[in-house]
Design a protein around this motif. Structure first.
Motif, PDB file in Angstrom:
ATOM      1  N   THR A 273      33.168  53.855  39.852  1.00 19.58           N
ATOM      2  CA  THR A 273      32.196  52.788  39.619  1.00 19.58           C
ATOM      3  C   THR A 273      31.598  52.332  40.951  1.00 19.58           C
ATOM      4  N   ARG A 274      30.488  51.655  40.851  1.00 17.62           N
ATOM      5  CA  ARG A 274      29.809  51.089  42.022  1.00 17.62           C
ATOM      6  C   ARG A 274      30.603  49.874  42.513  1.00 17.62           C
ATOM      7  N   VAL A 275      30.729  49.698  43.809  1.00 16.50           N
ATOM      8  CA  VAL A 275      31.399  48.485  44.306  1.00 16.50           C
ATOM      9  C   VAL A 275      30.514  47.287  43.949  1.00 16.50           C
ATOM     10  N   ALA A 276      31.108  46.291  43.303  1.00 16.87           N
ATOM     11  CA  ALA A 276      30.336  45.108  42.900  1.00 16.87           C
ATOM     12  C   ALA A 276      29.940  44.303  44.146  1.00 16.87           C
ATOM     13  N   PRO A 277      28.726  43.730  44.154  1.00 17.34           N
ATOM     14  CA  PRO A 277      28.295  42.957  45.338  1.00 17.34           C
ATOM     15  C   PRO A 277      29.268  41.829  45.679  1.00 17.34           C
ATOM     16  N   GLU A 278      29.831  41.174  44.661  1.00 19.37           N
ATOM     17  CA  GLU A 278      30.780  40.069  44.915  1.00 19.37           C
ATOM     18  C   GLU A 278      32.045  40.599  45.610  1.00 19.37           C
ATOM     19  N   VAL A 279      32.415  41.831  45.260  1.00 19.73           N
ATOM     20  CA  VAL A 279      33.610  42.449  45.846  1.00 19.73           C
ATOM     21  C   VAL A 279      33.338  42.761  47.317  1.00 19.73           C
ATOM     22  N   LEU A 280      32.177  43.352  47.561  1.00 19.59           N
ATOM     23  CA  LEU A 280      31.810  43.710  48.933  1.00 19.59           C
ATOM     24  C   LEU A 280      31.763  42.464  49.816  1.00 19.59           C
ATOM     25  N   GLU A 281      31.203  41.401  49.262  1.00 19.21           N
ATOM     26  CA  GLU A 281      31.082  40.157  50.028  1.00 19.21           C
ATOM     27  C   GLU A 281      32.455  39.627  50.456  1.00 19.21           C
ATOM     28  N   GLU A 282      33.417  39.682  49.538  1.00 17.02           N
ATOM     29  CA  GLU A 282      34.775  39.199  49.868  1.00 17.02           C
ATOM     30  C   GLU A 282      35.431  40.094  50.921  1.00 17.02           C
ATOM     31  N   MET A 283      35.056  41.381  50.903  1.00 19.01           N
ATOM     32  CA  MET A 283      35.702  42.323  51.807  1.00 19.01           C
ATOM     33  C   MET A 283      35.171  42.243  53.238  1.00 19.01           C
ATOM     34  N   LEU A 284      33.866  41.946  53.363  1.00 18.99           N
ATOM     35  CA  LEU A 284      33.188  42.104  54.656  1.00 18.99           C
ATOM     36  C   LEU A 284      33.876  41.419  55.847  1.00 18.99           C
ATOM     37  N   PRO A 285      34.350  40.168  55.700  1.00 19.42           N
ATOM     38  CA  PRO A 285      34.992  39.553  56.877  1.00 19.42           C
ATOM     39  C   PRO A 285      36.168  40.383  57.398  1.00 19.42           C
ATOM     40  N   TYR A 286      36.874  41.066  56.477  1.00 22.40           N
ATOM     41  CA  TYR A 286      38.064  41.830  56.891  1.00 22.40           C
ATOM     42  C   TYR A 286      37.708  43.199  57.452  1.00 22.40           C
ATOM     43  N   LEU A 287      36.402  43.497  57.445  1.00 18.17           N
ATOM     44  CA  LEU A 287      35.927  44.729  58.085  1.00 18.17           C
ATOM     45  C   LEU A 287      35.212  44.384  59.394  1.00 18.17           C
TER      46      LEU A 287
END
Ligand code: PLP
Length: 390
Positions: free
Chosen positions: A13-27
């Motif tokens: 599945t496509r990564v959901a935008p809300e999921v990506l947003e939560e992840m970004l600080p940890y990247l």
């Protein structure tokens, strides 16, 4: 712009935008190693703890029963090899099913080389197994039962609660691969009564490369990956903080989205009805009753699934034949063979898997493109020329 319809949600599945947003600080800024004592390390470890708690509460587990892994395949391998090896002194017999994912079947192959004996339960034409068949296969030396919650190719949903109760009555560890069930069905380990359960992020709009293994307190399981003391000493490897955070968010969204499954099942049912009525010599693979809401699998006589996938792709439609993992091989799908399809019908099968991202317009578009594509392929088939036209 030309139309694009993604109808292969069981593949990924496509990564959901809300999921990506939560992840970004940890990247980016929050890159501390969760094992480090200084503040950015602690921030990472707190993020993991919060994700663990969220996932546990969403599936009815305790936080210390959740282990993060690199994918569904690792979770399957760990559960099976770990439980078998930890219990080998008690017995060396394992029960599974013929149509598990290859992560399970190949883990079983490895255990055979270590002296374990495996019983493979057969499935009927609907893709179902009766609980009595499990009961009958149990032996005094059975130490593990591994049975998928829902099949990835034909979407069959097994009565896991009944199966787990049988295992419990015999004091046998019960593991279920819920990689396809999660996000499509309610998954609660306490209600199901399972001892271990595997999940994967990329089927529910988290990234590829993150998984979970739930292990009930008290269940014995040997380590698969030794290393530093991560995951309470049970699974070495510096934690994939961003992906863990993303998985927790994705699971939250998946659970919130469960009510939408009725709409998805209705779309899938319309697609099924129309395909069978518009395309001669087509038949649904597997039963419709206990089936994942978005899953449809159809056999078309006189064609090759691979050519069908390529022509659908040219029309902007993503679907699959067999499972994504076996597209590299030309072997007919073991799942389709297990429900009694002859190899040529298994080869001519198409899997369409819908999610909340699909619309009625997507279904219309598939129904517009699929029948002429099937006809085009049949027109090139000598067998259809001889048999099908009469
Ligand atoms: N189990 C099932 C039922 C699956 O469908 C898949 C993936 O297709 C897996 C396990 C493997 O998961 P992963 O791709 O995360 O290794």
């Amino acid at each position: 712009m030309s139309k694009f319809v993604y109808a292969d949600h069981a593949a990924t599945t496509r990564v959901a935008p809300e999921v990506l947003e939560e992840m970004l600080p940890y990247l980016s800024s929050e890159y501390g190693n969760p094992s480090s004592l200084y503040s950015i390390g602690r921030a990472s470890s707190l993020a993991i703890a919060a994700a663990r708690e969220k996932i546990a509460s969403l599936i009815g587990a305790k936080p210390n029963e959740i282990y993060f892994t690199s994918c569904g395949s690792e979770s399957d391998n760990w559960a099976i090899k770990g439980a078998a090896r930890a219990n080998a002194a008690k017995g060396r017999h394992i029960i599974t099913t013929v149509y598990e994912h290859h992560a399970v079947l190949h883990a079983m192959d490895s255990l055979k080389k270590e002296g374990f004996e495996i019983t493979y339960l057969k499935v009927d034409a609907d893709g179902q197994i009766a609980p009595e068949a499990l009961e009958a296969a149990i032996r005094p030396d059975t130490v593990l039962i591994a049975m998928m919650y829902a099949n990835n190719e034909i979407g069959s949903v097994l009565p896991i609660r009944e199966m787990a109760a049988i295992a419990k009555a015999h004091k046998i560890t019960f593991f279920t691969d819920a990689v396809q069930a999660i996000g499509n069905l309610p998954v609660n380990v306490a209600e199901l009564g399972v001892d271990m359960l595997a999940l994967s992020g990329h089927k529910i709009h988290a990234p590829k490369g993150i998984g979970v293994l739930y292990v009930r307190t008290g269940v014995r399981i040997a380590n698969l990956i030794d290393g530093g003391g991560q995951e309470r000493g049970k699974r070495g490897g510096t934690e994939n903080v961003a992906y863990i955070v993303g998985l927790a968010k994705a699971l939250e969204l998946a659970v919130e989205g469960l009510p939408d499954m009725e709409r998805i099942a209705a779309m899938r049912d319309r697609l099924a009805r129309e395909i069978v009525s518009r395309i001669p010599y087509s038949r649904i693979n597997g039963g419709m009753e206990h089936r994942l809401p978005g899953n449809l699998n159809v056999a078309f006589e006189f064609i090759e699934g691979e050519s069908l996938i390529l022509l659908l792709d040219m029309a902007g439609i993503c679907a699959s034949t067999g499972s994504a993992c076996s597209t590299a091989s030309l072997e007919p799908s073991h799942v389709l063979l297990s429900i009694g399809l002859p190899p040529e019908k298994a080869h001519g099968s198409l899997r369409l898997t819908l999610s909340h991202e699909n619309t009625e317009e997507d279904v219309d578009y598939i129904l517009e493109k699929l029948p002429p594509i099937v006809q085009r392929l049949r027109d090139m088939s000598p067998l259809y020329e001889q048999v099908g036209k009469n």
